[in-house]
Design a protein around this motif. Structure first.
Motif, PDB file in Angstrom:
ATOM      1  N   GLY A 235     -18.329   9.153   2.208  1.00  0.00           N
ATOM      2  CA  GLY A 235     -19.474   8.792   1.254  1.00  0.00           C
ATOM      3  C   GLY A 235     -19.263   9.426  -0.057  1.00  0.00           C
ATOM      4  O   GLY A 235     -19.710   8.519  -1.189  1.00  0.00           O
ATOM      5  N   SER A 236     -18.620  10.629  -0.045  1.00  0.00           N
ATOM      6  CA  SER A 236     -18.454  10.873  -1.384  1.00  0.00           C
ATOM      7  C   SER A 236     -17.296  10.369  -2.043  1.00  0.00           C
ATOM      8  O   SER A 236     -17.358  10.482  -3.551  1.00  0.00           O
ATOM      9  CB  SER A 236     -18.190  12.733  -1.361  1.00  0.00           C
ATOM     10  N   GLU A 237     -16.424   9.872  -1.510  1.00  0.00           N
ATOM     11  CA  GLU A 237     -15.213   9.241  -2.306  1.00  0.00           C
ATOM     12  C   GLU A 237     -15.404   7.603  -2.529  1.00  0.00           C
ATOM     13  O   GLU A 237     -14.682   7.155  -3.136  1.00  0.00           O
ATOM     14  CB  GLU A 237     -14.034   9.489  -1.479  1.00  0.00           C
ATOM     15  N   ALA A 238     -16.542   7.272  -2.058  1.00  0.00           N
ATOM     16  CA  ALA A 238     -16.517   5.675  -2.206  1.00  0.00           C
ATOM     17  C   ALA A 238     -17.206   5.136  -3.455  1.00  0.00           C
ATOM     18  O   ALA A 238     -17.742   5.810  -4.153  1.00  0.00           O
ATOM     19  CB  ALA A 238     -17.525   5.304  -0.916  1.00  0.00           C
ATOM     20  N   THR A 239     -16.903   4.210  -3.989  1.00  0.00           N
ATOM     21  CA  THR A 239     -17.421   3.484  -5.290  1.00  0.00           C
ATOM     22  C   THR A 239     -17.392   1.935  -4.593  1.00  0.00           C
ATOM     23  O   THR A 239     -16.670   1.695  -3.824  1.00  0.00           O
ATOM     24  CB  THR A 239     -16.494   3.716  -6.395  1.00  0.00           C
ATOM     25  N   PRO A 240     -18.313   1.269  -5.328  1.00  0.00           N
ATOM     26  CA  PRO A 240     -18.231  -0.330  -5.240  1.00  0.00           C
ATOM     27  C   PRO A 240     -17.006  -0.784  -5.284  1.00  0.00           C
ATOM     28  O   PRO A 240     -16.416  -1.750  -4.696  1.00  0.00           O
ATOM     29  CB  PRO A 240     -19.279  -0.689  -6.334  1.00  0.00           C
ATOM     30  N   ASP A 241     -15.904  -0.305  -6.243  1.00  0.00           N
ATOM     31  CA  ASP A 241     -14.654  -0.948  -6.410  1.00  0.00           C
ATOM     32  C   ASP A 241     -13.676  -0.542  -5.215  1.00  0.00           C
ATOM     33  O   ASP A 241     -13.393  -1.539  -5.048  1.00  0.00           O
ATOM     34  CB  ASP A 241     -14.234  -0.318  -7.690  1.00  0.00           C
TER      35      ASP A 241
ATOM     36  N   ILE B 261     -23.711   3.654  -0.816  1.00  0.00           N
ATOM     37  CA  ILE B 261     -22.788   4.766  -0.973  1.00  0.00           C
ATOM     38  C   ILE B 261     -23.641   6.198  -1.155  1.00  0.00           C
ATOM     39  O   ILE B 261     -23.300   7.065  -0.876  1.00  0.00           O
ATOM     40  CB  ILE B 261     -21.920   4.683  -2.603  1.00  0.00           C
ATOM     41  N   ALA B 262     -24.655   5.911  -1.855  1.00  0.00           N
ATOM     42  CA  ALA B 262     -25.418   7.024  -1.967  1.00  0.00           C
ATOM     43  C   ALA B 262     -26.091   8.020  -0.709  1.00  0.00           C
ATOM     44  O   ALA B 262     -26.297   8.962  -0.825  1.00  0.00           O
ATOM     45  CB  ALA B 262     -26.823   7.051  -3.099  1.00  0.00           C
ATOM     46  N   LEU B 263     -26.387   7.076   0.166  1.00  0.00           N
ATOM     47  CA  LEU B 263     -27.038   7.734   1.274  1.00  0.00           C
ATOM     48  C   LEU B 263     -25.969   7.940   2.597  1.00  0.00           C
ATOM     49  O   LEU B 263     -26.220   8.900   3.216  1.00  0.00           O
ATOM     50  CB  LEU B 263     -27.893   6.358   1.770  1.00  0.00           C
ATOM     51  N   SER B 264     -24.833   7.167   2.655  1.00  0.00           N
ATOM     52  CA  SER B 264     -24.016   7.129   3.801  1.00  0.00           C
ATOM     53  C   SER B 264     -23.042   8.408   3.595  1.00  0.00           C
ATOM     54  O   SER B 264     -22.523   8.712   2.789  1.00  0.00           O
ATOM     55  CB  SER B 264     -23.313   5.937   4.026  1.00  0.00           C
TER      56      SER B 264
END
Lengths: 316, 497
Positions: free
Chosen positions: B478-484, B458-461
């Motif tokens: 990338g900016s809106e992604a979270t593991p959940d 998430i941090a890189l993509s």
């Protein structure tokens, strides 16, 4: 390079230390050993195996094996002897060399393309060409009387035997190919790790076929010299050649695991064998005992080298 | 109560002081995390504890008694078992045979297969595995093998089990299962030492942890008393400003590679996505989601059954890796040691092997050009090695990985597929690899990133494609992604959509 690093290098390259010890010991204790005549004999003795040794070096570097070189040596010799009277020597030599290449490619395709184990493939090839050699020759040695061939095998140039020149030239070519060409580098890579080489875009298939071809070709070249040297070709020649050549390559320090070794190491291995043989003969040691002593010395040499390597690895 | 006390352990190898006066105390029934950079001394300490090597000085007290361990067998008899990262099972034998290997017969010298399998089944049950003990080990997944290893440890009546980076080979559901097993083992009174590079896991399952650096123990603490930064500071020995490089606004170029309706029978179904110049595209998914298979197809290492891969607007005919590499597509494979590097070769040879054409003329190598090329790659990627002649095996994991990346760079790749680039790499070196990835994208190269570490992904993509069981389940910025969010997308179907 500081003296410490020289010592370290020597410790790692035990084969050359062993060669030096054997050479010096023979020069001191074995009568007639250190004479120009004997040194020439020694070089001639090792050169037939040496020619094949360079071919085998390619195969072993690429992590393959060639047990069939002795059979190819015998077959090519009798084939040449049968062919020469019909076609003339020059044409016969060319045909034999081409057939040698085809023989190698056949094994190479089985190994490289069909992924069969080279141990098995060349073992079968060994039986096959041994049989073919007997069939072609009718089971008995064939006399060859050819001035050029005789010159190749027994003549000298600048008072050095032609065989020794050949060995030297092939050594330089092999070492140059291995060190300084793309081809050589990729042979190392394929032997070092086939999977990595493939994922790096190296055609593993091509290089496997190539090394098997080079190995067979080297046996064919050796057969031409041997026929010239003996003025005859025998279908039962070279029965122990493969094992002798492989042992020399390995004793010199080229790894059976692939990707590690060189032509110079093969030369060292050849001479370790050659000198032991030569010295024991000069000392009139009976041949049974010679074989026994050679066996013991080999275990010591390989064992010492292997032990050293393992220690080095476990420290890394 | 302390089950294990190691006091003043020191060990040196020729030229290296591997451990200096190390104390380690483990309480009964806890899960104790052991963290540190590669080369911090974790493995050496664990090798001493499992009897593989002997300490130069120091004492080991186990279950209240001083013990001396001269061999792995001594350790096993005492009740200490270790599960190595490289599993030590015999693939051609059955699960039961593996568990009781070397102890297959009792006094009668005849095998009692019924007993072997019965006991195996009980042991497997204790670790939560339902594998039939008659199955051959080679038919098991890595996750199942891990559990067999645990069962084997239990068969020695182990009181203390050391697990060396199990998460390096497991992820997602398999890892969750292992954690459950670990929890149930601790309830049975068994103590676990858990080595990992992934700090999330430490917080998830460990009660206490010990941080090592440069052959010494930095600190031992209760996990609840520490935070992430504290651990990272301990491992790296300084403040690592940020774990990940900051996200920079950037302009991405035109589309360079696209995958259209890619299908690999039984593994990947109708997968489509594309990547643009200068973009970092993350492929997220659990192990078995088809990520690696897709990567290998793009690179020409494997065949696919349907669909198309287009490169620079044209169908890519990558029937083998060579064609992919010469066209400008490179792969940093999943397993750098067996697929990326020839470990017994010097760094120089590894760096240049994918593009010998650049250092040769008419098939003849140019040693000076090669050396300069290798030197400059070492510099650009800040690979830490005494020289380019160093054997790759002797480099740390992070630096080995950089060599593999360097190899791709040298082949002038425009699209670089990175499959698990930071697996088994310590925190400090991870950051350097992240910087390299950013640098690549900055130069206009396209990166396809595969990772089981979702935080990193998430941090890189710039963009993430979420895969599950071989299908694209969605796309995230990338900016809106979270593991959940990823997990939600991945498992959307199972929840009935």
């Amino acid at each position: 390079m500081s003296s410490g690093r020289v010592l370290q290098k020597l410790y790692e390259q035990k084969a050359i230390v062993i060669l030096a010890i054997i050479f010096v010991a023979s020069a001191i204790w074995v009568p007639y050993f250190f004479t120009w005549q004997n040194i020439q004999n020694l070089m001639i003795q090792v050169s037939i195996y040496g020619i094949m040794g360079f071919g085998m070096t390619f195969a072993i570097l690429a992590r393959e094996f060639d047990l069939s070189i002795g059979a190819i040596l015998a077959f090519s010799g009798v084939f040449l002897a049968q062919l020469a009277p019909k076609t003339g020597m020059a044409v016969a030599i060319v045909i034999v060399l081409v057939v040698g290449i085809l023989i190698g490619m056949a094994s190479g395709v089985l190994v490289g393309v069909f992924k069969l184990n080279s141990f098995i493939v060349t073992l079968c090839a060994m039986f096959f060409y041994n049989g073919l050699a007997l069939a072609v020759s009718g089971g008995s040695p064939i006399m060859v009387d050819d001035a050029f061939l005789n010159w190749l095998g027994n003549g000298t140039t600048a008072s050095v035997p032609n065989l020794v020149w050949t060995l030297l030239i092939l050594f330089v070519i092999t070492e140059y190919i291995l060190r300084r060409t793309k081809f050589g580098r990729n042979v190392y890579a394929v032997g070092g790790d086939e999977q990595v080489a493939a994922l790096t875009g190296i055609s593993v298939r091509f290089y496997k076929v190539a090394v098997m071809t080079i190995s067979a070709l080297s046996a064919t070249i050796a057969s031409i010299y041997l026929t010239g040297m003996e003025n005859s070709a025998s279908p039962v020649e070279g029965s122990s050649a493969a094992l002798f050549v492989i042992s020399s390559v390995v004793v010199g320090g080229t790894s059976l695991a692939g990707g590690e070794g060189s032509a110079i190491r093969t030369v060292i291995g050849l001479f370790i064998f050659g000198i032991i043989d030569n010295a024991l003969s000069l000392l009139n040691v009976p041949s049974f005992d010679q074989s026994l002593i050679t066996g013991i010395m080999l275990v010591l040499v390989i064992g010492w080298d292997y032990y050293g390597r393992r220690r080095r690895l476990s420290h890394a | 109560m302390n089950i294990l006390e190691m006091r003043g352990i020191s060990k040196s190898f020729p030229g290296v002081q591997a451990l200096t006066n190390v104390d380690l105390t483990i309480r009964k029934g806890e899960v104790h995390g052991l963290v540190g950079a590669n080369g911090a001394g974790k493995s050496t300490l664990m090798k001493i504890l499992s009897g593989v090597i002997q300490a130069d000085s120091g004492e080991i007290h186990f279950k209240g008694q001083r013990i001396r361990l001269h061999s792995p067998l001594d350790a096993q008899r005492a009740g200490i078992s270790i599960i190595h990262q490289e599993l030590s099972l015999v693939p051609t034998l059955s699960v039961g045979e593996n568990i009781f290997l070397g102890r297959l017969h009792g006094k009668s010298y005849s095998l009692r297969w019924k007993d072997v399998y019965k006991q195996s089944r009980e042991l497997l049950k204790r670790v939560g595995s339902h594998v039939d003990p008659r199955t051959l080990v080679r038919d098991l997944s890595v996750a199942q093998m891990q559990l067999v290893e645990v069962a084997k440890a239990l068969s020695f009546n182990a009181d203390l089990i050391i697990m060396d980076e199990p998460s390096a080979v497991l992820s997602g559901a398999d890892l969750a299962h292992l954690f459950n097993t670990i929890k149930s083992l601790t309830q049975q009174g068994i103590t676990i030492i858990y080595i990992s590079h992934r700090l999330d896991e430490i917080f998830q399952i460990c009660n206490r942890l010990t941080i090592m650096r440069d052959g010494r123990v930095v600190d031992s603490k209760d996990v609840k008393d520490v935070d992430r930064d504290f651990i990272i500071r301990g491992i790296v020995g300084r403040d690592l400003k940020d774990e990940y490089p900051p996200r920079k606004p950037k302009t991405v170029g035109e589309e360079i590679l696209s995958v259209q309706s890619l299908t690999i029978r039984g593994k990947v179904h109708d997968v489509s996505f594309h990547v643009r110049r200068g973009e970092i595209l993350g492929l997220a998914g659990l192990v078995g989601s088809g990520r690696t298979e897709i990567a290998r197809c793009i690179f020409g290492a494997d065949r696919y059954d349907g669909g198309e891969i287009r490169f620079k607007g044209r169908p890519a005919q990558f029937t083998n890796p060579r064609k992919a590499i010469t066209s400008g597509v490179a792969l940093v494979p999943e397993d750098r040691k067996s697929q990326g590097l020839i470990t017994k070769f010097p760094v120089r040879l590894n760096l240049t092997m994918a593009a010998l054409r650049k250092i040769s003329r008419n098939g003849f190598l140019r040693p000076r050009v090669e050396r300069e090329a290798a030197d400059s790659l070492v510099k650009t990627l800040s690979i830490k090695t005494p020289s380019v002649e160093q054997i790759a095996l002797n480099l740390s994991g992070g630096n080995q990985q950089k060599v593999v990346v360097g190899k791709c760079l040298f082949s002038d790749a425009e699209v670089i597929v990175l499959d698990e680039p930071t697996r088994g790499v310590d925190v400090g070196a991870k950051r350097e690899i992240y910087d390299v990835i950013h640098e690549l994208a900055g130069q206009g190269k396209s990166v396809i990133l595969i990772s089981s570490d979702w935080d990193e992904l998430i941090a890189l993509s710039d963009r993430l494609v979420v895969l599950h069981e071989g299908r694209v389940k969605g796309e995230l910025n990338g900016s809106e992604a979270t593991p959940d969010r990823i997990l939600e997308l991945a498992l959307a179907h199972e929840r009935g959509e």
